[in-house]
Design an enzyme around this catalytic site. Sequence first.
Site, PDB file in Angstrom:
ATOM      1  CD  GLU A 113      31.599  54.385  33.840  1.00  0.00           C
ATOM      2  OE1 GLU A 113      32.250  53.811  32.939  1.00  0.00           O
ATOM      3  OE2 GLU A 113      30.431  54.088  34.114  1.00  0.00           O
ATOM      4  CG  ASP A 164      21.640  47.819  26.019  1.00  0.00           C
ATOM      5  OD1 ASP A 164      22.404  48.569  26.643  1.00  0.00           O
ATOM      6  OD2 ASP A 164      21.213  46.739  26.480  1.00  0.00           O
ATOM      7  NE  ARG A 177      21.280  47.180  32.627  1.00  0.00           N
ATOM      8  CZ  ARG A 177      21.303  47.618  31.365  1.00  0.00           C
ATOM      9  NH1 ARG A 177      20.190  47.946  30.787  1.00  0.00           N
ATOM     10  NH2 ARG A 177      22.446  47.744  30.712  1.00  0.00           N
ATOM     11  CE1 TYR A 198      21.917  52.442  30.841  1.00  0.00           C
ATOM     12  CE2 TYR A 198      21.254  50.781  29.273  1.00  0.00           C
ATOM     13  CZ  TYR A 198      22.231  51.422  29.965  1.00  0.00           C
ATOM     14  OH  TYR A 198      23.544  51.072  29.773  1.00  0.00           O
ATOM     15  NE  ARG A 247      23.736  58.488  40.307  1.00  0.00           N
ATOM     16  CZ  ARG A 247      24.443  59.117  41.236  1.00  0.00           C
ATOM     17  NH1 ARG A 247      24.043  60.287  41.711  1.00  0.00           N
ATOM     18  NH2 ARG A 247      25.553  58.592  41.690  1.00  0.00           N
ATOM     19  NE  ARG A 272      31.161  51.082  34.089  1.00  0.00           N
ATOM     20  CZ  ARG A 272      30.049  50.665  33.541  1.00  0.00           C
ATOM     21  NH1 ARG A 272      29.783  49.391  33.443  1.00  0.00           N
ATOM     22  NH2 ARG A 272      29.160  51.516  33.069  1.00  0.00           N
ATOM     23  NE  ARG A 287      25.166  33.187  31.187  1.00  0.00           N
ATOM     24  CZ  ARG A 287      25.994  34.169  30.890  1.00  0.00           C
ATOM     25  NH1 ARG A 287      27.198  34.208  31.426  1.00  0.00           N
ATOM     26  NH2 ARG A 287      25.623  35.092  30.040  1.00  0.00           N
TER      27      ARG A 287
HETATM   28  P1  FAD Z   1      22.654  60.062  22.142  1.00  0.00           P
HETATM   29  O1  FAD Z   1      23.820  59.231  21.776  1.00  0.00           O
HETATM   30  O2  FAD Z   1      22.690  60.740  23.459  1.00  0.00           O
HETATM   31  O3  FAD Z   1      22.455  61.163  21.013  1.00  0.00           O
HETATM   32  C1  FAD Z   1      21.646  62.304  21.183  1.00  0.00           C
HETATM   33  C2  FAD Z   1      22.392  63.471  20.566  1.00  0.00           C
HETATM   34  O4  FAD Z   1      21.528  64.612  20.574  1.00  0.00           O
HETATM   35  C3  FAD Z   1      23.639  63.866  21.357  1.00  0.00           C
HETATM   36  O5  FAD Z   1      24.770  63.846  20.506  1.00  0.00           O
HETATM   37  C4  FAD Z   1      23.316  65.260  21.866  1.00  0.00           C
HETATM   38  O6  FAD Z   1      24.455  66.107  21.902  1.00  0.00           O
HETATM   39  C5  FAD Z   1      22.318  65.747  20.837  1.00  0.00           C
HETATM   40  N1  FAD Z   1      21.440  66.802  21.354  1.00  0.00           N
HETATM   41  C6  FAD Z   1      20.688  66.757  22.482  1.00  0.00           C
HETATM   42  N2  FAD Z   1      20.037  67.924  22.648  1.00  0.00           N
HETATM   43  C7  FAD Z   1      20.389  68.713  21.600  1.00  0.00           C
HETATM   44  C8  FAD Z   1      20.055  70.035  21.226  1.00  0.00           C
HETATM   45  N3  FAD Z   1      19.238  70.790  21.970  1.00  0.00           N
HETATM   46  N4  FAD Z   1      20.605  70.546  20.097  1.00  0.00           N
HETATM   47  C9  FAD Z   1      21.461  69.799  19.352  1.00  0.00           C
HETATM   48  N5  FAD Z   1      21.813  68.548  19.670  1.00  0.00           N
HETATM   49  C10 FAD Z   1      21.286  68.000  20.777  1.00  0.00           C
HETATM   50  N6  FAD Z   1      24.521  50.422  24.827  1.00  0.00           N
HETATM   51  C11 FAD Z   1      24.894  49.190  24.401  1.00  0.00           C
HETATM   52  O7  FAD Z   1      24.262  48.637  23.498  1.00  0.00           O
HETATM   53  N7  FAD Z   1      25.994  48.566  24.922  1.00  0.00           N
HETATM   54  C12 FAD Z   1      26.754  49.119  25.911  1.00  0.00           C
HETATM   55  O8  FAD Z   1      27.743  48.520  26.360  1.00  0.00           O
HETATM   56  C13 FAD Z   1      26.358  50.412  26.395  1.00  0.00           C
HETATM   57  N8  FAD Z   1      27.074  51.005  27.365  1.00  0.00           N
HETATM   58  C14 FAD Z   1      26.688  52.229  27.831  1.00  0.00           C
HETATM   59  C15 FAD Z   1      27.450  52.800  28.833  1.00  0.00           C
HETATM   60  C16 FAD Z   1      27.098  54.036  29.332  1.00  0.00           C
HETATM   61  C17 FAD Z   1      27.925  54.636  30.413  1.00  0.00           C
HETATM   62  C18 FAD Z   1      25.939  54.696  28.829  1.00  0.00           C
HETATM   63  C19 FAD Z   1      25.516  56.007  29.403  1.00  0.00           C
HETATM   64  C20 FAD Z   1      25.200  54.131  27.804  1.00  0.00           C
HETATM   65  C21 FAD Z   1      25.560  52.886  27.285  1.00  0.00           C
HETATM   66  N9  FAD Z   1      24.845  52.290  26.253  1.00  0.00           N
HETATM   67  C22 FAD Z   1      25.223  51.043  25.810  1.00  0.00           C
HETATM   68  C23 FAD Z   1      23.672  52.957  25.628  1.00  0.00           C
HETATM   69  C24 FAD Z   1      24.017  53.774  24.363  1.00  0.00           C
HETATM   70  O9  FAD Z   1      24.943  54.785  24.701  1.00  0.00           O
HETATM   71  C25 FAD Z   1      22.735  54.402  23.792  1.00  0.00           C
HETATM   72  O10 FAD Z   1      21.778  53.408  23.515  1.00  0.00           O
HETATM   73  C26 FAD Z   1      22.897  55.229  22.511  1.00  0.00           C
HETATM   74  O11 FAD Z   1      24.102  55.910  22.446  1.00  0.00           O
HETATM   75  C27 FAD Z   1      21.755  56.216  22.437  1.00  0.00           C
HETATM   76  O12 FAD Z   1      21.717  56.896  21.197  1.00  0.00           O
HETATM   77  P2  FAD Z   1      20.748  58.160  21.036  1.00  0.00           P
HETATM   78  O13 FAD Z   1      20.894  58.638  19.641  1.00  0.00           O
HETATM   79  O14 FAD Z   1      19.393  57.829  21.527  1.00  0.00           O
HETATM   80  O15 FAD Z   1      21.296  59.220  22.093  1.00  0.00           O
HETATM   81  N1  UDP Z   2      25.929  45.841  39.345  1.00  0.00           N
HETATM   82  C1  UDP Z   2      26.526  45.520  40.547  1.00  0.00           C
HETATM   83  N2  UDP Z   2      27.828  45.100  40.551  1.00  0.00           N
HETATM   84  C2  UDP Z   2      28.558  44.998  39.412  1.00  0.00           C
HETATM   85  C3  UDP Z   2      27.942  45.324  38.186  1.00  0.00           C
HETATM   86  C4  UDP Z   2      26.625  45.758  38.179  1.00  0.00           C
HETATM   87  O1  UDP Z   2      25.909  45.611  41.590  1.00  0.00           O
HETATM   88  O2  UDP Z   2      29.743  44.625  39.475  1.00  0.00           O
HETATM   89  C5  UDP Z   2      24.515  46.294  39.376  1.00  0.00           C
HETATM   90  C6  UDP Z   2      24.391  47.824  39.473  1.00  0.00           C
HETATM   91  O3  UDP Z   2      23.251  48.121  40.264  1.00  0.00           O
HETATM   92  C7  UDP Z   2      24.147  48.239  38.043  1.00  0.00           C
HETATM   93  C8  UDP Z   2      23.286  47.075  37.543  1.00  0.00           C
HETATM   94  O4  UDP Z   2      23.846  45.922  38.195  1.00  0.00           O
HETATM   95  O5  UDP Z   2      23.461  49.465  37.958  1.00  0.00           O
HETATM   96  C9  UDP Z   2      23.300  46.890  36.043  1.00  0.00           C
HETATM   97  O6  UDP Z   2      24.633  46.667  35.623  1.00  0.00           O
HETATM   98  P1  UDP Z   2      25.143  47.007  34.167  1.00  0.00           P
HETATM   99  O7  UDP Z   2      26.521  46.490  34.016  1.00  0.00           O
HETATM  100  O8  UDP Z   2      24.115  46.571  33.197  1.00  0.00           O
HETATM  101  O9  UDP Z   2      25.189  48.592  34.252  1.00  0.00           O
HETATM  102  P2  UDP Z   2      25.664  49.642  33.138  1.00  0.00           P
HETATM  103  O10 UDP Z   2      26.789  49.031  32.375  1.00  0.00           O
HETATM  104  O11 UDP Z   2      24.466  49.877  32.320  1.00  0.00           O
HETATM  105  O12 UDP Z   2      26.074  50.803  33.941  1.00  0.00           O
END
Ligand code: FAD
Ligand code: UDP
Length: 369
Positions: free
Chosen positions: A301, A350, A173, A348, A250, A281, A177
Amino acid sequence: MTKKYDYLIVGAGLFGSVFAYEANKRGKKCLVIDKKEHIGGHIYCENIEGINVHKYGAHIFHTSNEEIWEYVNQFADFNRYINSPIANYKGEIYNLPFNMNTFNKLWGVVSPQEAKEKIEEQRKKAGVEDPQNLEEQAISLVGTDIYEKLIKGYTEKQWGRKATELPAFIIKRLPVRLTYDNNYFNDKYQGIPIGGYNVIIENMLDGIDIKLETDFFDNRKELSELADKIVFTGMIDEYYDFKYGHLEYRSLEFENELLNIDNYQGNAVVNYTDRETPYTRILEHKHFEFGKQDKTIITKEYPSEWEFGDDPYYPVNDDKNNKLFEKYKGLADKENVIFGGRLADYHYYDMHHVIFHALDTIKKVFKNY
Ligand code: FAD
Ligand code: UDP
């Protein structure tokens, strides 16, 4: 008998909100429910002291798809934020993703050719030819020094598993560079919505019926009877009462601190890449929006094992879980319900992927877009 709604949409996250907006635009009556006390799912921001706090982890919007970029810009204006996280390894600071700035700081190399040779020398010494797991993949891409300082500790904290037991694709991912470029993403478009992510969801759900703190499974029968069709964005295994077993995730825990200083770490994201620091982080939210407030909010986090009842964050897409998902998907394909989003697809995604899939679903349901 006609039902009150055309669609019951379970989940007010990005998938549910795009679907609701598009269906509503086509004259369909929607009810959106969510078990959380707010809309937006994982992109929700909580405004504290004028700072938009990314409540479920750092979210940076990025895409190379022009259609998706234009689509999301209907709902909010975006700022010029470019994600350039910093790695802190026991007090040593390195640029991410792995690029000439990282290689120069670590090895003193100046030219791309020197960096390439150094990586190749380390790869050969480690004897990695055909990478089979994350450790081997990382060494083959960036050599052993970077693997030891910037990858191993972070990855093993993040996933709670040895890097040798993790699939190689996870590390792919990250860009590698041979240029002096600290942009974490390769995408054409990137930014943070001005005013935070809630602006997007509020605009999508404007005028649509919403019921919060409503768990679909607490009232499945009554809720289902309200609408002709269900759009389900929750956990697919829960929809089937876990009949084949639980899919694994996770999880994350967040610790917020409000500090009486205006700048804590000079960057929105700093990764702690050693094994000993318990968090992966620290986020400093104001820097996502170039905030000028007197105070600052930081979030540590902490990765954690997921148990049923915890918020699911990252699907563990290993062979065992992917096979289990396929069994549930087999049932879902026969059901007259629309499944979508990261929990129902056990993937997973975005944000731009989620929007793409929601619009694709709309095209299929309405035979046009
Ligand atoms: P969700 O946002 O999870 O929405 C699902 C909803 O359904 C939730 O609100 C939940 O409460 C509800 N629900 C579930 N079960 C029920 C039930 N039984 N009854 C009623 N409601 C329910 N994407 C990026 O593009 N850029 C980023 O930098 C990025 N960073 C991330 C960092 C982290 C730590 C994580 C975990 C994800 C990140 N993502 C990022 C991904 C992004 O969060 C998701 O792609 C997006 O939010 C998913 O939307 P969704 O609607 O599929 O799911
Ligand atoms: N990763 C790492 N060191 C860093 C950042 C990321 O080893 O400083 C690895 C780690 O295994 C992570 C993966 O690269 O799960 C993908 O990173 P990304 O930043 O995309 O993770 P996210 O933001 O989705 O948690």
